[in-house]
Design a protein around this motif. Structure first.
Motif, mmCIF file in Angstrom:
data_model
loop_
_atom_site.group_PDB
_atom_site.id
_atom_site.type_symbol
_atom_site.label_atom_id
_atom_site.label_comp_id
_atom_site.label_asym_id
_atom_site.label_seq_id
_atom_site.Cartn_x
_atom_site.Cartn_y
_atom_site.Cartn_z
ATOM 1 N N HIS A 25 104.912 -24.890 19.700
ATOM 2 C CA HIS A 25 104.814 -26.044 20.588
ATOM 3 C C HIS A 25 103.350 -26.443 20.746
ATOM 4 O O HIS A 25 102.522 -25.620 21.151
ATOM 5 N N SER A 41 107.033 -29.970 19.333
ATOM 6 C CA SER A 41 107.322 -28.743 18.589
ATOM 7 C C SER A 41 107.257 -29.045 17.096
ATOM 8 O O SER A 41 107.815 -30.036 16.630
ATOM 9 N N ARG A 108 112.144 -18.934 15.347
ATOM 10 C CA ARG A 108 112.105 -19.749 16.554
ATOM 11 C C ARG A 108 110.644 -19.979 16.925
ATOM 12 O O ARG A 108 109.760 -19.288 16.418
ATOM 13 N N HIS A 110 107.136 -19.545 18.314
ATOM 14 C CA HIS A 110 106.496 -18.272 18.634
ATOM 15 C C HIS A 110 105.134 -18.433 19.285
ATOM 16 O O HIS A 110 104.529 -17.422 19.662
ATOM 17 N N HIS A 112 102.517 -21.311 21.835
ATOM 18 C CA HIS A 112 102.165 -22.575 22.488
ATOM 19 C C HIS A 112 100.713 -22.834 22.107
ATOM 20 O O HIS A 112 99.831 -22.049 22.474
ATOM 21 N N VAL A 124 107.062 -25.357 31.587
ATOM 22 C CA VAL A 124 107.376 -24.445 30.500
ATOM 23 C C VAL A 124 107.843 -23.161 31.165
ATOM 24 O O VAL A 124 107.207 -22.668 32.100
ATOM 25 N N ASN A 125 108.929 -22.622 30.702
ATOM 26 C CA ASN A 125 109.478 -21.397 31.269
ATOM 27 C C ASN A 125 108.439 -20.283 31.194
ATOM 28 O O ASN A 125 108.062 -19.854 30.103
ATOM 29 N N GLU A 127 108.747 -17.273 31.618
ATOM 30 C CA GLU A 127 109.340 -16.026 31.148
ATOM 31 C C GLU A 127 109.853 -16.144 29.713
ATOM 32 O O GLU A 127 110.639 -15.315 29.270
ATOM 33 N N ASP A 128 109.424 -17.202 28.974
ATOM 34 C CA ASP A 128 109.973 -17.406 27.629
ATOM 35 C C ASP A 128 109.465 -16.394 26.612
ATOM 36 O O ASP A 128 109.995 -16.293 25.516
ATOM 37 N N ILE A 130 106.846 -16.449 24.882
ATOM 38 C CA ILE A 130 106.104 -17.040 23.765
ATOM 39 C C ILE A 130 104.608 -16.991 24.074
ATOM 40 O O ILE A 130 104.166 -17.336 25.168
ATOM 41 N N ARG A 132 100.781 -17.762 24.448
ATOM 42 C CA ARG A 132 99.991 -18.947 24.789
ATOM 43 C C ARG A 132 98.605 -18.811 24.173
ATOM 44 O O ARG A 132 97.923 -17.819 24.414
#
Length: 155
Positions: A25, A41, A108, A110, A112, A124-125, A127-128, A130, A132
């Motif tokens: 993203h 994305s 998927r 991986h 940001h 943005v979640n 808890e995702d 991913i 940063r």
């Protein structure tokens, strides 16, 4: 496997062969302003794995930075590709939203990217899980050019 995609109106269609290089993203100001979204994305694919099946002549090319350009459908304006022949001449960034079936992808999102530049109005979640990646200080907000400055050298 083969993954297909295209624009909203169907005039532009493409396919690419797996594997992908990355999926992530982008929160940079250029992607946000050009797409009108909180972030975009992208799927990275080697150019020799990508084929435009239909509508190559239906794509508009916009020079979004001195070395970068974006290609979208001339009719429905769907953003499809983002390229930079200097920074990454070997691969295409393909807009994930243009992929027909994301379940066919081999990965998927991986990361940001340009996390420091994220907008305050798109959540943005937290808890995702991913990663940063902070914005490179050389590319901090205000230094990236777009709009009136797109494709022109910065002073």
């Amino acid at each position: 496997g083969t993954v297909t995609g295209g624009c909203f109106c169907g005039k532009v269609k493409y396919e690419f062969e797996l594997p992908t290089l990355f999926v992530g993203h982008c929160h940079c100001s250029m992607c946000r302003r050009i797409s009108g979204a909180g972030y975009v994305s992208w799927v990275g694919v080697n150019k020799d794995q990508v084929k435009v099946l239909q509508g190559a002549d239906e794509m508009h090319t916009f020079k979004s930075s001195p070395n970068g350009y974006r290609r979208s459908c001339k009719d429905c304006l769907s953003p499809i590709f983002c390229n930079d022949d200097t920074a990454h001449p070997e691969f295409d960034d393909i807009n994930l939203a243009s992929v027909h079936d994301v379940n066919k992808l081999d990965r998927r999102p991986h990361e940001h990217w340009y996390w420091t530049d994220r907008c305050v109005w798109a959540s943005v979640n937290p808890e995702d899980g991913i990663k940063r990646l902070e914005t490179d200080p050389k590319l901090s907000p205000g230094i990236q050019t777009g709009g009136d400055m797109a494709g022109k050298p910065s002073n």
